[in-house]
Design an enzyme around this catalytic site. Structure first.
Site, PDB file in Angstrom:
ATOM      1  CE1 TYR A 101      -3.097  -3.032   0.319  1.00  0.00           C
ATOM      2  CE2 TYR A 101      -3.340  -2.593   2.671  1.00  0.00           C
ATOM      3  CZ  TYR A 101      -3.651  -3.354   1.552  1.00  0.00           C
ATOM      4  OH  TYR A 101      -4.526  -4.407   1.673  1.00  0.00           O
TER       5      TYR A 101
HETATM    6  C1  LIG Z   1      -7.440  -2.896  -7.010  1.00  0.00           C
HETATM    7  C2  LIG Z   1      -6.322  -3.291  -6.109  1.00  0.00           C
HETATM    8  C3  LIG Z   1      -6.504  -4.362  -5.243  1.00  0.00           C
HETATM    9  C4  LIG Z   1      -5.476  -4.780  -4.405  1.00  0.00           C
HETATM   10  N1  LIG Z   1      -5.702  -5.813  -3.554  1.00  0.00           N
HETATM   11  C5  LIG Z   1      -4.715  -6.228  -2.737  1.00  0.00           C
HETATM   12  C6  LIG Z   1      -4.903  -7.300  -1.833  1.00  0.00           C
HETATM   13  O1  LIG Z   1      -5.982  -7.898  -1.762  1.00  0.00           O
HETATM   14  N2  LIG Z   1      -3.878  -7.666  -1.026  1.00  0.00           N
HETATM   15  C7  LIG Z   1      -2.668  -7.033  -1.078  1.00  0.00           C
HETATM   16  O2  LIG Z   1      -1.766  -7.443  -0.355  1.00  0.00           O
HETATM   17  N3  LIG Z   1      -2.463  -6.013  -1.919  1.00  0.00           N
HETATM   18  C8  LIG Z   1      -3.450  -5.593  -2.736  1.00  0.00           C
HETATM   19  N4  LIG Z   1      -3.234  -4.534  -3.572  1.00  0.00           N
HETATM   20  C9  LIG Z   1      -1.912  -3.900  -3.599  1.00  0.00           C
HETATM   21  C10 LIG Z   1      -1.008  -4.658  -4.561  1.00  0.00           C
HETATM   22  O3  LIG Z   1      -0.559  -5.842  -3.961  1.00  0.00           O
HETATM   23  C11 LIG Z   1       0.214  -3.797  -4.927  1.00  0.00           C
HETATM   24  O4  LIG Z   1      -0.209  -2.608  -5.520  1.00  0.00           O
HETATM   25  C12 LIG Z   1       1.170  -4.560  -5.842  1.00  0.00           C
HETATM   26  O5  LIG Z   1       2.458  -4.001  -5.729  1.00  0.00           O
HETATM   27  C13 LIG Z   1       0.698  -4.502  -7.265  1.00  0.00           C
HETATM   28  O6  LIG Z   1       1.481  -5.310  -8.080  1.00  0.00           O
HETATM   29  P1  LIG Z   1       1.439  -5.078  -9.668  1.00  0.00           P
HETATM   30  O7  LIG Z   1       2.355  -6.030 -10.285  1.00  0.00           O
HETATM   31  O8  LIG Z   1       0.023  -5.036 -10.133  1.00  0.00           O
HETATM   32  O9  LIG Z   1       1.952  -3.575  -9.746  1.00  0.00           O
HETATM   33  P2  LIG Z   1       3.146  -2.866 -10.523  1.00  0.00           P
HETATM   34  O10 LIG Z   1       2.785  -1.427 -10.408  1.00  0.00           O
HETATM   35  O11 LIG Z   1       3.329  -3.431 -11.879  1.00  0.00           O
HETATM   36  O12 LIG Z   1       4.417  -3.208  -9.658  1.00  0.00           O
HETATM   37  C14 LIG Z   1       4.579  -2.789  -8.316  1.00  0.00           C
HETATM   38  C15 LIG Z   1       6.076  -2.666  -8.005  1.00  0.00           C
HETATM   39  O13 LIG Z   1       6.733  -3.905  -8.274  1.00  0.00           O
HETATM   40  C16 LIG Z   1       7.722  -3.734  -9.300  1.00  0.00           C
HETATM   41  N5  LIG Z   1       7.695  -4.888 -10.201  1.00  0.00           N
HETATM   42  C17 LIG Z   1       6.710  -5.255 -11.059  1.00  0.00           C
HETATM   43  N6  LIG Z   1       7.062  -6.365 -11.724  1.00  0.00           N
HETATM   44  C18 LIG Z   1       8.288  -6.722 -11.287  1.00  0.00           C
HETATM   45  C19 LIG Z   1       9.172  -7.795 -11.599  1.00  0.00           C
HETATM   46  N7  LIG Z   1       8.857  -8.727 -12.509  1.00  0.00           N
HETATM   47  N8  LIG Z   1      10.363  -7.865 -10.948  1.00  0.00           N
HETATM   48  C20 LIG Z   1      10.693  -6.939 -10.022  1.00  0.00           C
HETATM   49  N9  LIG Z   1       9.895  -5.889  -9.691  1.00  0.00           N
HETATM   50  C21 LIG Z   1       8.694  -5.793 -10.312  1.00  0.00           C
HETATM   51  C22 LIG Z   1       7.339  -2.462 -10.004  1.00  0.00           C
HETATM   52  O14 LIG Z   1       8.457  -1.866 -10.632  1.00  0.00           O
HETATM   53  C23 LIG Z   1       6.770  -1.623  -8.884  1.00  0.00           C
HETATM   54  O15 LIG Z   1       7.795  -1.012  -8.135  1.00  0.00           O
HETATM   55  C24 LIG Z   1      -4.240  -4.101  -4.432  1.00  0.00           C
HETATM   56  C25 LIG Z   1      -4.061  -3.029  -5.297  1.00  0.00           C
HETATM   57  C26 LIG Z   1      -5.097  -2.605  -6.127  1.00  0.00           C
HETATM   58  C27 LIG Z   1      -4.888  -1.423  -7.026  1.00  0.00           C
END
Ligand SMILES: Cc1cc2nc3c(=O)[nH]c(=O)nc-3n(C[C@H](O)[C@H](O)[C@H](O)COP(=O)(O)OP(=O)(O)OC[C@H]3O[C@@H](n4cnc5c(N)ncnc54)[C@H](O)[C@@H]3O)c2cc1C
Ligand SMILES: *[C@@H]1O[C@H](CO)[C@@H](O)[C@H](O)[C@H]1NC(C)=O
Length: 537
Positions: free
Chosen positions: A471
């Site tokens: 978060y």
């Molecule tokens: C609608 C919604 C629901 C959610 N529900 C939950 C929940 O139920 N439980 C919970 O714990 N969290 C929840 N979250 C938070 C979520 O876990 C984080 O926002 C998470 O970081 C999102 O991952 P992403 O890959 O979609 O995001 P991205 O924005 O793609 O990545 C997040 C971070 O990780 C890095 N990253 C991405 N891919 C890689 C990779 N392959 N290797 C290294 N680094 C990488 C990115 O550079 C960035 O710094 C929710 C968020 C949203 C918006």
């Protein structure tokens, strides 16, 4: 001479000259990366439209497709020089190397759900490239070993549906929003409805292949235990690019039970329910998870939604609730039995009529402008405290607050087992979110959420005030690598200890091992201890 200078034609020539010059310098800024990608036979990329190689339509579509927080999709947000979508591991490695050779910062994007846009925006105005992992989304399930390899660009929905395609007796613990990317989610922890039984997503990772800053692919054995420890909960974008994760599948019964009950009542009644929940949800059978969503209507009515999930039959679920939380007054028909994967759909918030086939869609249809913050609660909040909070909730229909219970196995896992530290002693986690639309006053929205956060101060974990890195909240502080007078490791400690408590120093150590030159950095990146200041570079 003076006269000549006033000649409008002269100025026109100067303009044309500068215009040409502008074109001349903007071309070469693209060409190193363009040449490198061409040489490496990477075909799926699009350059910033100034170079005319691809239409700006295509560029904008790709940029925004996985950009989930509209706050970072505005015209004024700095745009990447290129968006690269590697199709293979080799292309991923070469994408990293091409960015480095072209002196471009790297943003890795999986599901794009970072609440602070960390996967899509640069640090300051640094020229940067987005490596979008969306085509590296294969999932290989092996029931025999009860494991799966999931590529670093897959979404939770893609992982869950791949598991369900193989068996209805296996699942994986994590969040329920199918468009969330596995890599961001696992990197920060991953809290979901099976967390009290099986822990976080990150607690169930067995191995990973990491592309390091020099383009080497390191498995768990090669990267070493310190770095593998940091990958699990130390936050995304710090260590390299995770090409794929190996996860431990967990057992689920053929049928689980869910409920979704919304209460609307006077605030003092609702406060009693939340108060009671604090004494039930963190302590009940670890197969049970009851979270609370708080929202308000424009007419200032507050709604409490209890989201229930139980790894067992409806009959047992009813027995447990009747014994421990009869105040919820759930009607028999509100308990619904379904398969595990159907429960993810049920809890996902996808529009009515969606099916588990929609898990494969990566497009999140309910995007808005979002600001979030988080807290951990260690002592039940008093009735008075809760009443005051609900009175504030009533005033902001754009607010959404989520309380997720801890306890269960979360109490058994030690705080330094992986980088995610928030274990025993935390009874629940709070997500404060404000979601607004086009044209709403951003400053007012931000000041509202700050007031709420201030109000909560006496009731939540302090010294340090703890936060959940998934978060992500840039208000907690920003790493200013450009300021040469700063001791960056000490500066970053201010927020690093909020996310990671006693694990912060060990994360700095892991960072120094895997990325001493700080190639993978962002506004709240973990700094290496030998970080070169701007003047030294
Ligand atoms: C609608 C919604 C629901 C959610 N529900 C939950 C929940 O139920 N439980 C919970 O714990 N969290 C929840 N979250 C938070 C979520 O876990 C984080 O926002 C998470 O970081 C999102 O991952 P992403 O890959 O979609 O995001 P991205 O924005 O793609 O990545 C997040 C971070 O990780 C890095 N990253 C991405 N891919 C890689 C990779 N392959 N290797 C290294 N680094 C990488 C990115 O550079 C960035 O710094 C929710 C968020 C949203 C918006
Ligand atoms: C690049 O990948 C995207 C996402 O899978 C796909 O829609 C697009 O057609 C691909 N483009 C090229 C040129 O291969």
């Amino acid at each position: 001479m003076a006269k000549f200078h006033k000649n409008p034609i002269f100025f026109l020539h100067i303009l044309i000259f500068f215009h040409q010059f502008d074109v001349l310098i903007s071309q070469p800024t693209h060409s190193p990366i363009l040449n490198c990608l061409n040489n490496q036979k990477i075909t799926n990329f699009t350059l910033h439209p100034t170079s005319n190689h691809h239409s700006s339509l295509h560029y904008n579509h790709l940029l925004k497709f996985s950009l989930q927080n509209l706050r970072f999709a505005s015209e004024s947000t700095p745009k990447p020089t290129a968006i690269i979508i590697p199709d293979t591991k080799v292309q991923l490695i070469n994408s990293v190397l091409c960015c480095r050779r072209s002196a471009l910062d790297i943003r890795i994007r999986c599901g794009g759900h970072s609440y602070a846009g960390m996967s899509s925006i640069p640090r300051g105005n640094n020229p940067f490239v987005i490596i979008d992992m969306m085509n590296l989304n294969r999932v290989i399930v092996d029931l025999e070993s009860e494991t799966a390899w999931v590529e670093g660009g897959a979404t939770l929905g893609e992982l869950y549906s791949a598991i369900a395609d193989h068996s209805s007796y296996y699942g994986f613990p994590g969040g329920v929003t199918p468009t969330v990317g596995v890599s961001g989610h696992f990197s920060g922890g991953g809290i979901g409805v099976m967390g009290r039984k099986y822990g976080l997503s990150a607690d169930n990772i067995l191995d990973a292949d990491l592309v390091d800053p020099d383009g080497y692919v390191l498995g768990r054995a090669e990267m070493g235990e310190e770095v593998f420890w940091a990958l699990r909960g130390g936050g995304g974008g710090n260590w390299g690019v995770v090409y794929r994760w190996k996860v431990q599948l967990v057992h689920v019964p053929k049928k689980v039970t869910c409920f979704f009950v919304t209460k609307q009542a006077p605030i003092n009644e609702l406060a009693k329910l939340v108060y009671k929940w604090q004494f039930v949800a963190p302590y009940m059978d670890d197969s049970f998870h009851i979270s609370i969503y708080l929202t308000a209507s424009t007419s200032k009515d507050v709604y409490l939604t209890f989201l229930g999930f139980y790894l067992g039959s409806k009959l047992e679920a009813i027995k447990i609730i009747d014994r421990q939380f009869s105040e919820l007054k759930i009607r028999q028909e509100e308990y619904l039995e379904m398969s595990w994967v159907e429960s993810v759909l049920f809890l996902s918030g996808l529009p009515k009529g969606s099916t588990t086939r929609d898990f494969k869609s990566r497009y999140w249809s309910s995007k808005s402008y979002i600001k979030t913050k988080s807290d951990y609660v260690r002592e039940p909040v008093s009735i008075e405290g809760l009443t005051g909070a609900l009175e504030m909730v009533a005033l902001e229909p754009r607010g959404l607050f989520l309380l997720d219970p801890y306890g269960g196995i979360m109490d058994q896992i030690s705080s330094d087992s992986i980088a995610f530290p928030h274990r025993k002693g935390n009874i629940y986690n709070i997500l404060y979110a404000l979601l607004w639309g086009e044209g709403d006053d951003e400053d007012r929205c931000l000041s509202w959420i700050n007031r709420f956060y201030d109000y909560m101060t006496p009731f939540v974990a302090s010294n340090p005030r703890a936060a959940y890195v998934n978060y992500i909240d840039l208000d907690l502080g920003i790493t200013d690598f450009a300021n040469s007078n700063d001791n960056i490791v000490e500066k970053a400690r201010a927020w690093g200890e909020k996310y990671f408590l006693g694990n912060y120093d060990r994360l700095v150590k892991a960072k120094t091992i895997i990325d001493p030159q700080n190639v993978f950095h962002h506004q709240q990146g973990i700094p290496p201890s030998n970080v070169k200041t701007h003047d030294e570079l």
